[in-house]
Design a protein around this motif. Structure first.
Motif, mmCIF file in Angstrom:
data_model
loop_
_atom_site.group_PDB
_atom_site.id
_atom_site.type_symbol
_atom_site.label_atom_id
_atom_site.label_comp_id
_atom_site.label_asym_id
_atom_site.label_seq_id
_atom_site.Cartn_x
_atom_site.Cartn_y
_atom_site.Cartn_z
ATOM 1 N N LEU A 53 -23.653 -60.277 -12.188
ATOM 2 C CA LEU A 53 -24.478 -59.666 -11.147
ATOM 3 C C LEU A 53 -25.566 -58.773 -11.745
ATOM 4 O O LEU A 53 -26.690 -58.745 -11.258
ATOM 5 C CB LEU A 53 -23.602 -58.851 -10.190
ATOM 6 N N ALA A 54 -25.224 -58.042 -12.819
ATOM 7 C CA ALA A 54 -26.208 -57.152 -13.434
ATOM 8 C C ALA A 54 -27.259 -57.930 -14.213
ATOM 9 O O ALA A 54 -28.449 -57.628 -14.126
ATOM 10 C CB ALA A 54 -25.511 -56.165 -14.351
ATOM 11 N N LEU A 55 -26.826 -58.929 -14.972
ATOM 12 C CA LEU A 55 -27.786 -59.683 -15.783
ATOM 13 C C LEU A 55 -28.690 -60.571 -14.939
ATOM 14 O O LEU A 55 -29.861 -60.769 -15.268
ATOM 15 C CB LEU A 55 -27.048 -60.527 -16.819
ATOM 16 N N ALA A 56 -28.173 -61.109 -13.840
ATOM 17 C CA ALA A 56 -28.979 -61.974 -12.973
ATOM 18 C C ALA A 56 -29.772 -61.169 -11.949
ATOM 19 O O ALA A 56 -30.556 -61.747 -11.199
ATOM 20 C CB ALA A 56 -28.074 -62.971 -12.263
ATOM 21 N N ASP A 57 -29.588 -59.854 -11.904
ATOM 22 C CA ASP A 57 -30.287 -58.959 -10.990
ATOM 23 C C ASP A 57 -30.096 -59.387 -9.536
ATOM 24 O O ASP A 57 -31.042 -59.450 -8.750
ATOM 25 C CB ASP A 57 -31.773 -58.885 -11.354
ATOM 26 N N LEU A 71 -18.586 -52.572 -17.780
ATOM 27 C CA LEU A 71 -18.983 -51.669 -18.863
ATOM 28 C C LEU A 71 -17.792 -50.945 -19.488
ATOM 29 O O LEU A 71 -17.871 -50.515 -20.639
ATOM 30 C CB LEU A 71 -20.015 -50.660 -18.358
ATOM 31 N N ILE A 72 -16.705 -50.801 -18.758
ATOM 32 C CA ILE A 72 -15.503 -50.173 -19.319
ATOM 33 C C ILE A 72 -14.558 -51.221 -19.902
ATOM 34 O O ILE A 72 -14.021 -51.069 -20.994
ATOM 35 C CB ILE A 72 -14.778 -49.322 -18.250
ATOM 36 N N VAL A 73 -14.363 -52.324 -19.177
ATOM 37 C CA VAL A 73 -13.344 -53.307 -19.571
ATOM 38 C C VAL A 73 -13.758 -54.127 -20.793
ATOM 39 O O VAL A 73 -12.923 -54.404 -21.664
ATOM 40 C CB VAL A 73 -12.996 -54.217 -18.374
ATOM 41 N N ALA A 74 -15.012 -54.531 -20.892
ATOM 42 C CA ALA A 74 -15.426 -55.405 -21.998
ATOM 43 C C ALA A 74 -15.195 -54.749 -23.364
ATOM 44 O O ALA A 74 -14.511 -55.328 -24.218
ATOM 45 C CB ALA A 74 -16.871 -55.838 -21.820
ATOM 46 N N PRO A 75 -15.711 -53.537 -23.614
ATOM 47 C CA PRO A 75 -15.427 -52.943 -24.920
ATOM 48 C C PRO A 75 -13.959 -52.519 -25.075
ATOM 49 O O PRO A 75 -13.421 -52.545 -26.185
ATOM 50 C CB PRO A 75 -16.354 -51.726 -25.001
ATOM 51 N N ALA A 76 -13.298 -52.166 -23.976
ATOM 52 C CA ALA A 76 -11.888 -51.772 -24.074
ATOM 53 C C ALA A 76 -11.029 -52.954 -24.505
ATOM 54 O O ALA A 76 -10.124 -52.792 -25.331
ATOM 55 C CB ALA A 76 -11.395 -51.210 -22.741
ATOM 56 N N CYS A 77 -11.279 -54.134 -23.969
ATOM 57 C CA CYS A 77 -10.515 -55.321 -24.387
ATOM 58 C C CYS A 77 -10.782 -55.661 -25.843
ATOM 59 O O CYS A 77 -9.867 -56.039 -26.579
ATOM 60 C CB CYS A 77 -10.851 -56.514 -23.489
ATOM 61 N N ARG A 119 -30.361 -54.165 -17.358
ATOM 62 C CA ARG A 119 -30.006 -55.484 -17.891
ATOM 63 C C ARG A 119 -29.849 -55.437 -19.402
ATOM 64 O O ARG A 119 -28.943 -56.054 -19.967
ATOM 65 C CB ARG A 119 -31.064 -56.503 -17.498
ATOM 66 N N GLY A 120 -30.711 -54.708 -20.092
ATOM 67 C CA GLY A 120 -30.601 -54.578 -21.540
ATOM 68 C C GLY A 120 -29.342 -53.834 -21.951
ATOM 69 O O GLY A 120 -28.696 -54.179 -22.949
ATOM 70 N N GLY A 121 -28.966 -52.801 -21.192
ATOM 71 C CA GLY A 121 -27.750 -52.060 -21.495
ATOM 72 C C GLY A 121 -26.502 -52.916 -21.330
ATOM 73 O O GLY A 121 -25.600 -52.888 -22.159
ATOM 74 N N VAL A 122 -26.456 -53.701 -20.251
ATOM 75 C CA VAL A 122 -25.311 -54.582 -20.030
ATOM 76 C C VAL A 122 -25.259 -55.651 -21.117
ATOM 77 O O VAL A 122 -24.189 -55.970 -21.642
ATOM 78 C CB VAL A 122 -25.369 -55.202 -18.616
ATOM 79 N N ALA A 123 -26.413 -56.192 -21.479
ATOM 80 C CA ALA A 123 -26.458 -57.203 -22.539
ATOM 81 C C ALA A 123 -26.028 -56.615 -23.882
ATOM 82 O O ALA A 123 -25.307 -57.263 -24.653
ATOM 83 C CB ALA A 123 -27.860 -57.801 -22.640
ATOM 84 N N ALA A 124 -26.435 -55.380 -24.161
ATOM 85 C CA ALA A 124 -26.048 -54.739 -25.422
ATOM 86 C C ALA A 124 -24.549 -54.465 -25.459
ATOM 87 O O ALA A 124 -23.903 -54.677 -26.492
ATOM 88 C CB ALA A 124 -26.829 -53.434 -25.605
ATOM 89 N N VAL A 125 -23.980 -54.023 -24.349
ATOM 90 C CA VAL A 125 -22.531 -53.786 -24.300
ATOM 91 C C VAL A 125 -21.783 -55.103 -24.482
ATOM 92 O O VAL A 125 -20.783 -55.173 -25.203
ATOM 93 C CB VAL A 125 -22.132 -53.088 -22.980
ATOM 94 N N ALA A 126 -22.283 -56.168 -23.851
ATOM 95 C CA ALA A 126 -21.642 -57.477 -24.006
ATOM 96 C C ALA A 126 -21.728 -57.958 -25.450
ATOM 97 O O ALA A 126 -20.753 -58.490 -25.995
ATOM 98 C CB ALA A 126 -22.292 -58.495 -23.076
ATOM 99 N N ALA A 127 -22.877 -57.747 -26.103
ATOM 100 C CA ALA A 127 -23.042 -58.185 -27.492
ATOM 101 C C ALA A 127 -22.149 -57.385 -28.441
ATOM 102 O O ALA A 127 -21.502 -57.961 -29.327
ATOM 103 C CB ALA A 127 -24.509 -58.047 -27.904
#
Length: 155
Positions: A53-57, A71-77, A119-127
């Motif tokens: 939802l965040a990346l596709a706006d 943003l919490i679950v991805a890096p926590a996992c 979108r950049g923040g979500v992409a950076a957290v995912a990366a």
């Protein structure tokens, strides 16, 4: 009484009066293991939907809470995968604290570079989360390979 290693309290083997002595049913896992898999799947679905939802706006009332969850679950996992030596409660606490730290460091870096976008923040957290997950997987493979080489030399 519930122990720290069994956070669900559903371990059949520890219940008094259980004559079977085994918490496993023939061919299937326990109810706790089954429910844990369902919860993990739902967690990943909600986190994935938040990132999408965040990346596709996409405008949706669920965008903000699902993105925050991502943003919490991805890096926590990713961090929890690297912390396999800890007991489950300690791993969850350390991984959640580390996830908040990763999010704050990414946001601070992007703000300092004047490159902040949602979108950049979500992409950076995912990366960063994907990189941490791959790194922990490679370290586990190296540990297994090193253990096999040590055992083969010993025999």
């Amino acid at each position: 009484m519930q122990s720290f290693t069994d956070l669900t309290g559903l371990d059949d083997a520890k219940e008094p009066g259980n004559g079977s002595g085994s918490g496993k049913r023939a061919g299937r896992g326990t109810a706790a293991a089954d429910s844990l898999a369902v919860v993990a799947g739902a967690t990943m679905a909600i986190a994935g939907m938040g990132g999408t939802l965040a990346l596709a706006d996409i405008t949706s009332p669920l965008r903000a809470p699902f993105t925050l969850f991502f943003l919490i679950v991805a890096p926590a996992c990713a961090l929890a995968a690297a912390l396999r030596g800890l007991d489950p409660l300690s791993r969850a606490v350390v991984a959640t604290g580390g996830a908040v730290a990763v999010d704050l460091l990414i946001a601070q870096t992007m703000l300092a570079l004047h490159a902040w976008t949602v979108r950049g923040g979500v992409a950076a957290v995912a990366a960063v989360s994907a990189a941490l997950l791959v790194l922990s997987f490679l370290m586990a493979q190296a540990r297994r390979h090193r253990g096999r080489a040590t055992r083969s030399r010993a025999s």
